[in-house]
Design a protein around this motif. Structure first.
Motif, PDB file in Angstrom:
ATOM      1  N   PRO A   1      -3.774  -0.632   6.004  1.00  0.00           N
ATOM      2  CA  PRO A   1      -3.294  -1.995   5.800  1.00  0.00           C
ATOM      3  C   PRO A   1      -1.778  -1.988   5.642  1.00  0.00           C
ATOM      4  O   PRO A   1      -1.224  -1.101   4.977  1.00  0.00           O
ATOM      5  CB  PRO A   1      -3.962  -2.418   4.477  1.00  0.00           C
ATOM      6  N   GLY A   2      -1.114  -2.964   6.222  1.00  0.00           N
ATOM      7  CA  GLY A   2       0.314  -3.110   6.027  1.00  0.00           C
ATOM      8  C   GLY A   2       1.132  -1.960   6.580  1.00  0.00           C
ATOM      9  O   GLY A   2       0.631  -1.105   7.327  1.00  0.00           O
ATOM     10  N   THR A   3       2.416  -1.959   6.195  1.00  0.00           N
ATOM     11  CA  THR A   3       3.333  -0.905   6.647  1.00  0.00           C
ATOM     12  C   THR A   3       4.264  -0.441   5.540  1.00  0.00           C
ATOM     13  O   THR A   3       5.214   0.296   5.792  1.00  0.00           O
ATOM     14  CB  THR A   3       4.205  -1.427   7.815  1.00  0.00           C
ATOM     15  N   GLY A   4       4.042  -0.871   4.322  1.00  0.00           N
ATOM     16  CA  GLY A   4       4.952  -0.549   3.237  1.00  0.00           C
ATOM     17  C   GLY A   4       4.962   0.917   2.870  1.00  0.00           C
ATOM     18  O   GLY A   4       4.022   1.665   3.175  1.00  0.00           O
ATOM     19  N   LEU A   5       6.022   1.300   2.197  1.00  0.00           N
ATOM     20  CA  LEU A   5       6.168   2.688   1.756  1.00  0.00           C
ATOM     21  C   LEU A   5       5.223   2.974   0.587  1.00  0.00           C
ATOM     22  O   LEU A   5       4.795   2.069  -0.116  1.00  0.00           O
ATOM     23  CB  LEU A   5       7.618   2.948   1.321  1.00  0.00           C
ATOM     24  N   GLY A   6       4.905   4.240   0.423  1.00  0.00           N
ATOM     25  CA  GLY A   6       4.131   4.633  -0.740  1.00  0.00           C
ATOM     26  C   GLY A   6       2.638   4.534  -0.585  1.00  0.00           C
ATOM     27  O   GLY A   6       1.898   4.729  -1.545  1.00  0.00           O
ATOM     28  N   TYR A   7       2.168   4.247   0.612  1.00  0.00           N
ATOM     29  CA  TYR A   7       0.722   4.164   0.825  1.00  0.00           C
ATOM     30  C   TYR A   7       0.110   5.554   0.707  1.00  0.00           C
ATOM     31  O   TYR A   7       0.613   6.517   1.292  1.00  0.00           O
ATOM     32  CB  TYR A   7       0.432   3.596   2.210  1.00  0.00           C
ATOM     33  N   VAL A   8      -0.964   5.676  -0.069  1.00  0.00           N
ATOM     34  CA  VAL A   8      -1.549   6.994  -0.328  1.00  0.00           C
ATOM     35  C   VAL A   8      -2.992   7.130   0.121  1.00  0.00           C
ATOM     36  O   VAL A   8      -3.522   8.244   0.176  1.00  0.00           O
ATOM     37  CB  VAL A   8      -1.438   7.346  -1.830  1.00  0.00           C
ATOM     38  N   ASN A   9      -3.651   6.023   0.441  1.00  0.00           N
ATOM     39  CA  ASN A   9      -5.084   6.077   0.735  1.00  0.00           C
ATOM     40  C   ASN A   9      -5.377   6.329   2.210  1.00  0.00           C
ATOM     41  O   ASN A   9      -6.230   5.668   2.801  1.00  0.00           O
ATOM     42  CB  ASN A   9      -5.748   4.785   0.280  1.00  0.00           C
ATOM     43  N   TRP A  10      -4.678   7.310   2.783  1.00  0.00           N
ATOM     44  CA  TRP A  10      -4.903   7.642   4.181  1.00  0.00           C
ATOM     45  C   TRP A  10      -6.308   8.210   4.388  1.00  0.00           C
ATOM     46  O   TRP A  10      -6.795   8.970   3.571  1.00  0.00           O
ATOM     47  CB  TRP A  10      -3.879   8.657   4.667  1.00  0.00           C
ATOM     48  N   GLY A  11      -6.926   7.840   5.498  1.00  0.00           N
ATOM     49  CA  GLY A  11      -8.222   8.390   5.850  1.00  0.00           C
ATOM     50  C   GLY A  11      -8.062   9.736   6.547  1.00  0.00           C
ATOM     51  O   GLY A  11      -6.982  10.324   6.555  1.00  0.00           O
TER      52      GLY A  11
END
Length: 116
Positions: free
Chosen positions: A97-107
């Protein structure tokens, strides 16, 4: 939190096509922007394509004219149609979801390998 599962990767010759799918565990319509990223060995993850709830799209220069992102909110699915594939498209592809920095829930992503 919505869970996302990518699929559809494989091995294809240069010039070939693949269609990736990203299945959401719940209401995709609640997510405004969905995106596809990719990561090749030894490189940073990069943004490939985005699509808004309303269907507006944008692409990285490297894939413009070859890749098409789409979403089916009724089926909670986002697709990435990849045509005219090149060896440099070889990577693990992820949706999020989205494109923001800090995303950690990668599949786990889905591996795409393009042979020359």
């Amino acid at each position: 939190q919505v869970q996302l599962v990518e699929s559809g990767g494989g091995v294809v010759q240069a010039g070939g096509s693949l269609r990736l799918s990203c299945a959401a565990s719940s209401n995709l319509f609640s997510i405004n922007t969905m995106s596809w990223y990719r990561q090749a060995p030894g490189t940073q993850r990069e943004l490939v394509a985005i699509i808004t709830r309303g269907g507006s799209t944008d692409y990285a220069d490297a894939v413009k004219g070859r890749f098409t992102i789409s979403r089916d909110n009724a089926k909670d699915t986002v697709h990435l149609q990849m045509n005219s594939l090149k060896p440099e498209d070889t990577a693990v592809y992820y949706c999020r979801p989205g494109t923001g920095l800090g995303y950690v829930n990668w599949g786990q992503g889905t591996q795409v390998t393009v042979s020359s």
